[in-house]
Design a protein around this motif. Structure first.
Motif, PDB file in Angstrom:
ATOM      1  N   ILE A 228       0.868  -1.185   0.000  1.00 45.09           N
ATOM      2  CA  ILE A 228       0.000   0.000   0.000  1.00 45.09           C
ATOM      3  C   ILE A 228       0.900   1.228   0.000  1.00 45.09           C
ATOM      4  CG2 ILE A 228      -1.990   1.112   1.093  1.00 45.09           C
ATOM      5  CD1 ILE A 228      -2.561  -1.460   2.569  1.00 45.09           C
ATOM      6  N   PRO A 229       1.367   1.639  -1.167  1.00 43.92           N
ATOM      7  CA  PRO A 229       2.364   2.704  -1.253  1.00 43.92           C
ATOM      8  C   PRO A 229       1.915   3.989  -0.555  1.00 43.92           C
ATOM      9  CG  PRO A 229       2.107   1.648  -3.374  1.00 43.92           C
ATOM     10  CD  PRO A 229       0.989   1.139  -2.498  1.00 43.92           C
ATOM     11  N   GLY A 230       2.864   4.608   0.136  1.00 47.99           N
ATOM     12  CA  GLY A 230       2.588   5.884   0.784  1.00 47.99           C
ATOM     13  C   GLY A 230       2.131   5.766   2.216  1.00 47.99           C
ATOM     14  N   LEU A 231       1.610   4.583   2.572  1.00 47.66           N
ATOM     15  CA  LEU A 231       1.130   4.394   3.943  1.00 47.66           C
ATOM     16  C   LEU A 231       2.150   3.607   4.772  1.00 47.66           C
ATOM     17  CD1 LEU A 231      -1.488   5.441   2.764  1.00 47.66           C
ATOM     18  CD2 LEU A 231      -2.705   3.629   3.956  1.00 47.66           C
ATOM     19  N   TYR A 232       2.173   3.870   6.069  1.00 49.60           N
ATOM     20  CA  TYR A 232       2.984   3.045   6.963  1.00 49.60           C
ATOM     21  C   TYR A 232       2.564   1.593   6.764  1.00 49.60           C
ATOM     22  CZ  TYR A 232       4.641   7.280   9.279  1.00 49.60           C
ATOM     23  OH  TYR A 232       5.231   8.492   9.543  1.00 49.60           O
ATOM     24  N   SER A 233       3.448   0.675   7.161  1.00 50.54           N
ATOM     25  CA  SER A 233       3.285  -0.713   6.718  1.00 50.54           C
ATOM     26  C   SER A 233       2.352  -1.571   7.558  1.00 50.54           C
ATOM     27  CB  SER A 233       4.658  -1.370   6.646  1.00 50.54           C
ATOM     28  OG  SER A 233       5.286  -1.332   7.904  1.00 50.54           O
ATOM     29  N   ASP A 234       1.595  -0.963   8.482  1.00 49.74           N
ATOM     30  CA  ASP A 234       0.731  -1.764   9.353  1.00 49.74           C
ATOM     31  C   ASP A 234      -0.302  -2.602   8.595  1.00 49.74           C
ATOM     32  OD1 ASP A 234       0.451   1.081   9.220  1.00 49.74           O
ATOM     33  OD2 ASP A 234      -1.409   0.947  10.304  1.00 49.74           O
ATOM     34  N   SER A 235      -0.656  -2.196   7.378  1.00 52.73           N
ATOM     35  CA  SER A 235      -1.638  -3.000   6.634  1.00 52.73           C
ATOM     36  C   SER A 235      -1.031  -3.763   5.459  1.00 52.73           C
ATOM     37  CB  SER A 235      -2.771  -2.110   6.114  1.00 52.73           C
ATOM     38  OG  SER A 235      -3.565  -1.659   7.186  1.00 52.73           O
ATOM     39  N   MET A 255      -6.969  -2.877  14.393  1.00 48.60           N
ATOM     40  CA  MET A 255      -7.479  -1.697  13.701  1.00 48.60           C
ATOM     41  C   MET A 255      -7.959  -0.652  14.699  1.00 48.60           C
ATOM     42  SD  MET A 255      -7.183  -1.904  10.450  1.00 48.60           S
ATOM     43  CE  MET A 255      -8.237  -0.557   9.882  1.00 48.60           C
ATOM     44  N   ASP A 256      -8.606  -1.131  15.756  1.00 50.41           N
ATOM     45  CA  ASP A 256      -9.308  -0.212  16.660  1.00 50.41           C
ATOM     46  C   ASP A 256      -8.412   0.353  17.764  1.00 50.41           C
ATOM     47  OD1 ASP A 256     -11.397  -0.953  15.083  1.00 50.41           O
ATOM     48  OD2 ASP A 256     -12.219  -2.405  16.513  1.00 50.41           O
ATOM     49  N   HIS A 257      -7.347  -0.371  18.098  1.00 50.82           N
ATOM     50  CA  HIS A 257      -6.508   0.075  19.222  1.00 50.82           C
ATOM     51  C   HIS A 257      -5.044   0.269  18.860  1.00 50.82           C
ATOM     52  CE1 HIS A 257      -9.974  -0.417  21.676  1.00 50.82           C
ATOM     53  NE2 HIS A 257     -10.092  -1.680  21.318  1.00 50.82           N
ATOM     54  N   ALA A 258      -4.535  -0.531  17.940  1.00 50.29           N
ATOM     55  CA  ALA A 258      -3.119  -0.401  17.577  1.00 50.29           C
ATOM     56  C   ALA A 258      -2.984   0.519  16.363  1.00 50.29           C
ATOM     57  CB  ALA A 258      -2.549  -1.778  17.251  1.00 50.29           C
ATOM     58  N   TYR A 259      -1.788   1.046  16.207  1.00 48.21           N
ATOM     59  CA  TYR A 259      -1.473   1.881  15.047  1.00 48.21           C
ATOM     60  C   TYR A 259      -2.396   3.089  14.900  1.00 48.21           C
ATOM     61  CZ  TYR A 259       1.623  -1.929  14.017  1.00 48.21           C
ATOM     62  OH  TYR A 259       2.606  -2.864  14.116  1.00 48.21           O
TER      63      TYR A 259
END
Lengths: 401, 106
Positions: A228-235, A255-259
């Protein structure tokens, strides 16, 4: 306290976004910990890296690697959430499943991905949202990364959009969730599942099976991962094997608590006053790192020194990188590479000068993107409980002899 | 052993390592993250290291007692760690704070 009450209370604590941090006062943000040694043990398909954990593997790339625009696969950082990672995947029997709100639930083999879809390639930076977390004071919750929880690679694969199209999205489809093959020790533990809003789907989001012209290393998600270019790598789910399309957003810890960061202008808070309303970390801040020299390097006086490094942002593009050798008063432009790798890639830079006197010398670098956003000084970055999105002006201190 | 057999053995060994790439999968090495000796070490080891390496714990940095307690509770509530009694929670929290604490209760 009754056991039931205790756990009720425990859930309230653990369920809030306010995990981590201490009640100590927020201190001044500093430069991240630097120059940690690589381990003597190399992980498979990797050269020795800075090693934080073996189960799950957590490996950091040393600073010296950030002199080139692409990060070699065997030096690329590694971050997993779940400790049980398949150590063998048969590429001939591997499938990715597409299910949920689709016309046809389908399984696609690697072979089919490589032959039945348009093949696309792009270069993009993969960076952990907690990269450089050691900069934050008091110590923020999470792995205490130095500057090397990032890398840049040329990815080859197929568009997520094309794969979803093949399955056929139903009208009410609104969220897409991704799951990989990594698992927790206990079955009851939820998987590391991440979601994307369908409206955020774009042509640059790909399912990649190749990294810098080779198969992905196992530890970077062989045989397939989300980019997912441009976004931090959490997803950027590794070993991705399942995509589920839903109407409603699911309830997911990761999704709801981390990152997540405070949902305010500065994305900041204090340990004694944590912000309740949070938002996903998402787009990467403009950033740059000096790869050479590193702190402690010795260089000759009055001799050409070539400073090398990389700069990137969330996809607006790097406008300039500047170097200061007087503590940030005078900034001079570094020379950027031709930028042909695209707006999501590292721009490598060089800056040549002759040190004029012997002794300690601090070299700083600062990137500015096309939007005009520039890196702040470390001390001006405000704290957040997860220690996310650090992008302070980098510096190294060398010895001129 | 003749030098010929030796060379054959060496060649055989080399070819197995050459083929032992992603076709046969990987082996993740064990890395030791020694725990500081102290009260509650074995209990902590059993409860934390069951699921992940101790490296994952200590790389959270030195933290407050409240932080460690909340982490333990997070492991139970979110990640379903089978830590059942409040006494066990106390033991692990105290061990972590004693050896990997920042001196602050909160």
């Amino acid at each position: 306290m009754e056991r039931r009450d205790f756990f009720k209370k425990a859930i309230a604590v653990a369920g809030s976004a306010a995990i981590g941090g201490t009640a100590a006062e927020a201190g001044e943000t500093v430069h991240p910990v630097d120059n940690r040694k690589v381990s003597d043990i190399a992980f498979p398909q990797k050269r020795p890296l800075i090693t934080y954990s073996d189960r799950p593997p957590l490996l950091e790339t040393p600073r010296e690697v950030f002199t080139s625009a692409l990060t070699p696969n065997d030096l690329f950082f590694v971050r997993w959430h779940m400790p049980m990672i398949p150590t063998y995947i048969n590429p001939r029997t591997f499938f990715i499943n597409i299910n949920g709100l689709v016309e046809n639930e389908i399984k696609i083999s690697l072979e089919e991905l490589k032959t039945a879809f348009e093949q696309v390639e792009l270069t993009a930076v993969l960076q952990c949202g907690g990269n450089s977390r050691t900069a934050f004071k008091p110590t923020a919750s999470g792995i205490q990364w130095g500057v090397g929880a990032m890398g840049c690679a040329r990815w080859k694969g197929v568009r997520l959009k094309d794969v979803l199209k093949k399955a056929g999205l139903k009208n009410e489809a609104a969220w897409i969730s991704f799951n990989g093959e990594d698992k927790a020790v206990y079955n009851e533990t939820a998987n590391f599942v991440r979601e994307l809003k369908l409206e955020d789907l774009n042509d640059d989001i790909i399912l990649a099976y190749e990294m810098n012209g080779e198969e992905l290393p196992y530890l970077n998600g062989y045989p397939l991962r989300l980019i997912i270019p441009g976004l931090y790598s959490d997803s950027w789910i590794k070993m991705i094997s399942n995509i589920t399309v839903t109407k409603e957003k699911q309830k997911l810890h990761f999704m709801d608590h981390a990152y997540r960061v405070p949902d305010n202008e500065c994305e900041c808070e204090t340990p004694e006053n944590l912000v309740q309303k949070t938002k996903p970390i998402e787009e990467m801040n403009v950033n740059s790192i000096i790869g050479y020299p590193s702190t402690g390097s010795k260089v000759r006086n009055a001799s050409d020194l070539i400073v090398r490094g990389v700069a990137f942002d969330g996809g607006h593009g790097i406008k300039k990188v500047q170097i200061s050798i007087d503590g940030g008063k005078i900034w001079e432009d570094a020379r950027l590479d031709d930028g042909t790798q695209g707006r999501y890639a590292y721009r490598s830079f060089t800056y040549t000068f002759k040190p004029k006197k012997s002794g300690k010398l601090t070299i700083m670098c600062k990137a500015t993107n096309e939007k005009g956003e520039e890196q702040p000084f470390a001390k001006d970055i405000k704290w957040n409980h997860g220690g996310y999105k650090y992008n302070g002006i980098d510096e190294v201190t060398i010895e001129v002899v | 052993m003749t030098s010929l057999t030796k060379s054959i053995l060496i060649l055989l060994f080399m070819s197995t390592t050459l083929f032992a790439e992603s076709d046969s999968g990987i082996t993740i090495p064990y890395v030791d993250f020694p725990m500081k000796e102290g009260k509650g070490m074995y209990s902590t080891k059993g409860k934390c290291n069951m699921c992940h390496s101790f490296g994952y714990v200590i790389n959270q940095g030195l933290q407050s007692k409240k932080f460690w307690r909340e982490k333990v509770i997070k492991m139970i509530v979110i990640f379903k760690a089978p830590i059942k009694s409040e006494e066990d929670i106390e033991t692990v929290t105290n061990y972590l704070f004693e050896h990997y604490g920042n001196g602050e209760l909160e």
